[in-house]
Design a protein around this motif. Structure first.
Motif, PDB file in Angstrom:
ATOM      1  N   TYR A  74       0.846  -1.199   0.000  1.00  0.00           N
ATOM      2  CA  TYR A  74       0.000   0.000   0.000  1.00  0.00           C
ATOM      3  C   TYR A  74       0.875   1.240   0.000  1.00  0.00           C
ATOM      4  O   TYR A  74       1.797   1.368   0.818  1.00  0.00           O
ATOM      5  N   ASN A  75       0.612   2.126  -0.934  1.00  0.00           N
ATOM      6  CA  ASN A  75       1.316   3.399  -1.012  1.00  0.00           C
ATOM      7  C   ASN A  75       0.518   4.328  -1.933  1.00  0.00           C
ATOM      8  O   ASN A  75      -0.558   3.950  -2.401  1.00  0.00           O
ATOM      9  N   ARG A 123      -3.085   1.695  -4.573  1.00  0.00           N
ATOM     10  CA  ARG A 123      -4.132   1.985  -3.583  1.00  0.00           C
ATOM     11  C   ARG A 123      -5.322   1.031  -3.671  1.00  0.00           C
ATOM     12  O   ARG A 123      -6.407   1.331  -3.179  1.00  0.00           O
ATOM     13  N   PRO A 156       1.625  -1.205   6.000  1.00  0.00           N
ATOM     14  CA  PRO A 156       1.967  -1.161   4.572  1.00  0.00           C
ATOM     15  C   PRO A 156       3.427  -1.536   4.318  1.00  0.00           C
ATOM     16  O   PRO A 156       4.340  -1.001   4.955  1.00  0.00           O
ATOM     17  N   SER A 193       6.483  -1.810   1.253  1.00  0.00           N
ATOM     18  CA  SER A 193       6.883  -1.043   0.065  1.00  0.00           C
ATOM     19  C   SER A 193       6.197   0.322   0.035  1.00  0.00           C
ATOM     20  O   SER A 193       5.540   0.677  -0.949  1.00  0.00           O
ATOM     21  N   PRO A 194       6.346   1.112   1.099  1.00  0.00           N
ATOM     22  CA  PRO A 194       5.656   2.415   1.139  1.00  0.00           C
ATOM     23  C   PRO A 194       6.139   3.401   0.083  1.00  0.00           C
ATOM     24  O   PRO A 194       5.439   4.370  -0.210  1.00  0.00           O
ATOM     25  N   LEU A 195       7.318   3.149  -0.501  1.00  0.00           N
ATOM     26  CA  LEU A 195       7.841   4.031  -1.552  1.00  0.00           C
ATOM     27  C   LEU A 195       7.740   3.397  -2.936  1.00  0.00           C
ATOM     28  O   LEU A 195       8.372   3.874  -3.884  1.00  0.00           O
ATOM     29  N   GLN A 196       6.952   2.319  -3.072  1.00  0.00           N
ATOM     30  CA  GLN A 196       6.767   1.648  -4.364  1.00  0.00           C
ATOM     31  C   GLN A 196       8.128   1.329  -5.005  1.00  0.00           C
ATOM     32  O   GLN A 196       8.430   1.690  -6.134  1.00  0.00           O
ATOM     33  N   ALA A 227       5.741  10.707   0.965  1.00  0.00           N
ATOM     34  CA  ALA A 227       5.036   9.438   0.765  1.00  0.00           C
ATOM     35  C   ALA A 227       4.754   8.741   2.094  1.00  0.00           C
ATOM     36  O   ALA A 227       3.662   8.205   2.312  1.00  0.00           O
ATOM     37  N   LEU A 228       5.738   8.753   2.998  1.00  0.00           N
ATOM     38  CA  LEU A 228       5.533   8.142   4.315  1.00  0.00           C
ATOM     39  C   LEU A 228       4.519   8.940   5.135  1.00  0.00           C
ATOM     40  O   LEU A 228       3.665   8.364   5.824  1.00  0.00           O
ATOM     41  N   LEU A 265       0.977   8.119   4.235  1.00  0.00           N
ATOM     42  CA  LEU A 265       0.508   6.872   4.851  1.00  0.00           C
ATOM     43  C   LEU A 265       0.140   7.076   6.309  1.00  0.00           C
ATOM     44  O   LEU A 265      -0.870   6.549   6.792  1.00  0.00           O
ATOM     45  N   PRO A 292       3.809   2.133   8.697  1.00  0.00           N
ATOM     46  CA  PRO A 292       4.464   1.711   7.457  1.00  0.00           C
ATOM     47  C   PRO A 292       5.761   0.975   7.787  1.00  0.00           C
ATOM     48  O   PRO A 292       6.442   1.296   8.769  1.00  0.00           O
TER      49      PRO A 292
END
Length: 323
Positions: free
Chosen positions: A185-186, A190, A209, A211-214, A265-266, A269, A278
């Motif tokens: 999830y990031n 979504r 979540p 891989s919070p930074l994809q 990004a963090l 979340l 995360p």
């Protein structure tokens, strides 16, 4: 450090979770020990691993590195909320994968040995088992809880209906059931908003979540490319090509508001009400310290709205695709 109860449980965990998949792979053991010590110094008490990390012939190495860190003493184990996972095969022999009662027993004992501890705070199902009945799974978990080997149970990569089924079966057995769900999830990915987040919310699960930074796409990848500090190849390059227009808008917006892309990004979340923590995977001390700064970031409604414009999310199902 900020803390939150994990789902409906009474367990307090830090708002960031230290992911350890890199231990022994991208992090040498000595560096991993230093990062874990600094995490504790900053109040980060929640560590996540899995028996299979780091994959292939090195399965179990991440747990072993954590175990040797615990063995140094000085309250390291006592101050850590330890999460690990089982499901994937650890060797080619039968009954060494999935969630059968036999594999749960063997995998748990093996993890305890590698981690040099006598209990796991959060034992997570790394994937849903489409073969083993939930009655068998919960019976094995109940035995482990009564033995004092695990305290709480979580899921990972479950669909919304998997969570519902697991909880209904646990309730019939008089058990607490799941207290958390660990999912991909990031800002870019979504899909969880359709059914997993509503299910987790209804059943009282905290969301963790990964891989919070994809895979780094939300970490300022274009700026790094322009500076010559990072070159993407293979799947990473393909992913960037797919999302490049959004990433360009995102990095420009981050620069406009004066927040580093990874931090933004963090922070997004942490502003999602269903998210407990995360999972971050720092490879260096500097990356850990940078991630910790997110706890002081507050995003106003206008910033959140702009992020939704750049990366549109989902309404809960069925409203997302029906009247």
């Amino acid at each position: 450090m900020q803390y939150r109860h994990l789902g409906r449980s009474g367990l307090s965990v830090s708002r960031l979770c230290l992911g350890t998949m890199n231990w022994g792979w991208k992090n040498e053991e000595e560096d991993a020990h230093i990062i874990m010590d600094i995490a504790h110094e900053n109040g980060l008490n929640f560590f996540d691993t899995a028996d299979v990390y780091y994959w292939d012939e090195n399965r179990g190495k991440s747990e072993e590195i954590i175990g040797r860190w615990f063995a140094k003493g000085n309250g390291r184990r006592e101050r850590t909320v330890l999460a690990t996972k089982l499901y994937a095969s650890m060797n080619d022999w039968p009954n060494n994968e999935r969630l059968s009662a036999l594999h749960i027993r063997r995998a748990l004992d093996a993890s305890l040995k590698r981690l040099q501890t006598d209990y796991i705070d959060l034992y997570q199902f790394h994937h849903v088992d489409r073969v083993t009945p939930w009655e068998e799974i919960w019976q094995a978990i109940d035995v482990a809880i009564r033995q004092g080997k695990i305290l709480y149970v979580g899921s990972s990569n479950f669909a919304g209906w998997n969570i519902a089924t697991a909880q209904a079966t646990a309730k019939e057995a008089g058990l607490t059931g799941l207290v958390s769900e660990q999912s991909f999830y990031n800002l870019i990915t979504r899909r969880l908003e359709l059914e997993v987040l509503p299910s987790a919310r209804y059943h009282g699960l905290g969301v963790l979540p990964w891989s919070p930074l994809q895979g780094g796409l939300l970490g300022g990848v274009l700026a790094q490319d322009h500076a010559g500090t990072r070159r993407l190849e293979g799947r990473a390059a393909e992913a960037l090509a797919k999302h490049r227009p959004q990433i360009e808008l995102y990095e420009a917006f981050a620069k406009e508001i004066g927040i580093e892309p990874a931090t933004l990004a963090l922070a997004w979340l942490l502003h999602q009400p269903d998210v407990t923590a995360p999972i971050i995977g720092p490879r260096t001390v500097d990356q850990l310290r940078s991630a910790l700064q997110v706890l002081d970031v507050r995003l106003d409604p206008a910033i959140l709205a702009r992020l939704d414009e750049i990366f549109p999310g989902h309404k809960p199902a069925p409203e997302d695709y029906a009247w």
